[in-house]
Design an enzyme around this catalytic site. Sequence first.
Site, PDB file in Angstrom:
ATOM      1  N   SER A 143       9.292  -4.556  -8.613  1.00 12.45           N
ATOM      2  CA  SER A 143       9.266  -6.009  -8.420  1.00 12.45           C
ATOM      3  C   SER A 143       8.823  -6.666  -9.714  1.00 12.45           C
ATOM      4  CB  SER A 143       8.296  -6.398  -7.301  1.00 12.45           C
ATOM      5  OG  SER A 143       8.094  -7.811  -7.274  1.00 12.45           O
ATOM      6  N   TYR A 156      -0.459  -5.508  -4.254  1.00 11.09           N
ATOM      7  CA  TYR A 156       1.002  -5.387  -4.232  1.00 11.09           C
ATOM      8  C   TYR A 156       1.553  -5.342  -5.658  1.00 11.09           C
ATOM      9  CZ  TYR A 156       5.916  -6.662  -3.652  1.00 11.09           C
ATOM     10  OH  TYR A 156       7.287  -6.695  -3.722  1.00 11.09           O
TER      11      TYR A 156
END
Length: 271
Positions: A143, A156
């Site tokens: 990501s 995350y």
Amino acid sequence: MNDKTSKGAALITGASSGIGAVYADRLAKRGYDLILAARDEVRLNALTARLRAETGVTVDVIKADLTVRDDVRRLEARLRDDASVALLINNAGAALFEPFAVAAADGLDDLIQLNVTAVTRLANAAAAGFTQRGRGKIVNIGSIVGLMPQFKSTVYGATKAYVLYLSESLNDELAGSGVTVQAVLPGATRTEIWDRSGRGIENVPEEILMHVDELVDAALAGLDQGELVTIPSLPDAADWDAVAAARANLQPNLSRPHPAARYGVRVSEPA
């Protein structure tokens, strides 16, 4: 329909929806047989029925929760021992956007298990099997959050930074083995991850959301072009090349016998 040219099998985690389901569709149409793994067996079976009917490829379904060690081990064994497997799409993952100080420790542990531990173990099994067979591709879905600590998604983002480092280092290690590695770094993508994380997709600005079909098509184009790091939203690939060059320029000065002069540390005499 695909041309039925044998390309081997692709094992895709998190295949029941979103990015994983689109990879399944695209790879089936490219002629790959599929091994689809996810927790939602009902969705997996529906996807399997459609892809078999539309493409004629062989599709195996494995119900697996990648926070459960035994389920991960089943997939590891398939990657190591099944000579037909030629591609791993290491896609299963989750997001967590609540502030670190109030996040439940068990939730953080599950996130790390899914986004780091399972990804690592499956990449390890794929590397072992693929190098033995002299061919294969490992695709790890990261990501852009892993590049941007200012996005304030502490754990995350850290898990996705790990995925990038793992991919880049593994690519160097496997050079010349016939095995290639790609890290895909999506930006905001229209998938269910937003609702599952508690943020809700309605809270994501429409102007930054990419359709999942476009994301996967761009990622596969990057794989075809031999990219190590694919950032589908990035207009100019030279911007990422500049980041990589800047990191390389740091290397000679990251480990030296004495601290930098700005710290004012007295140089010790050799013992």
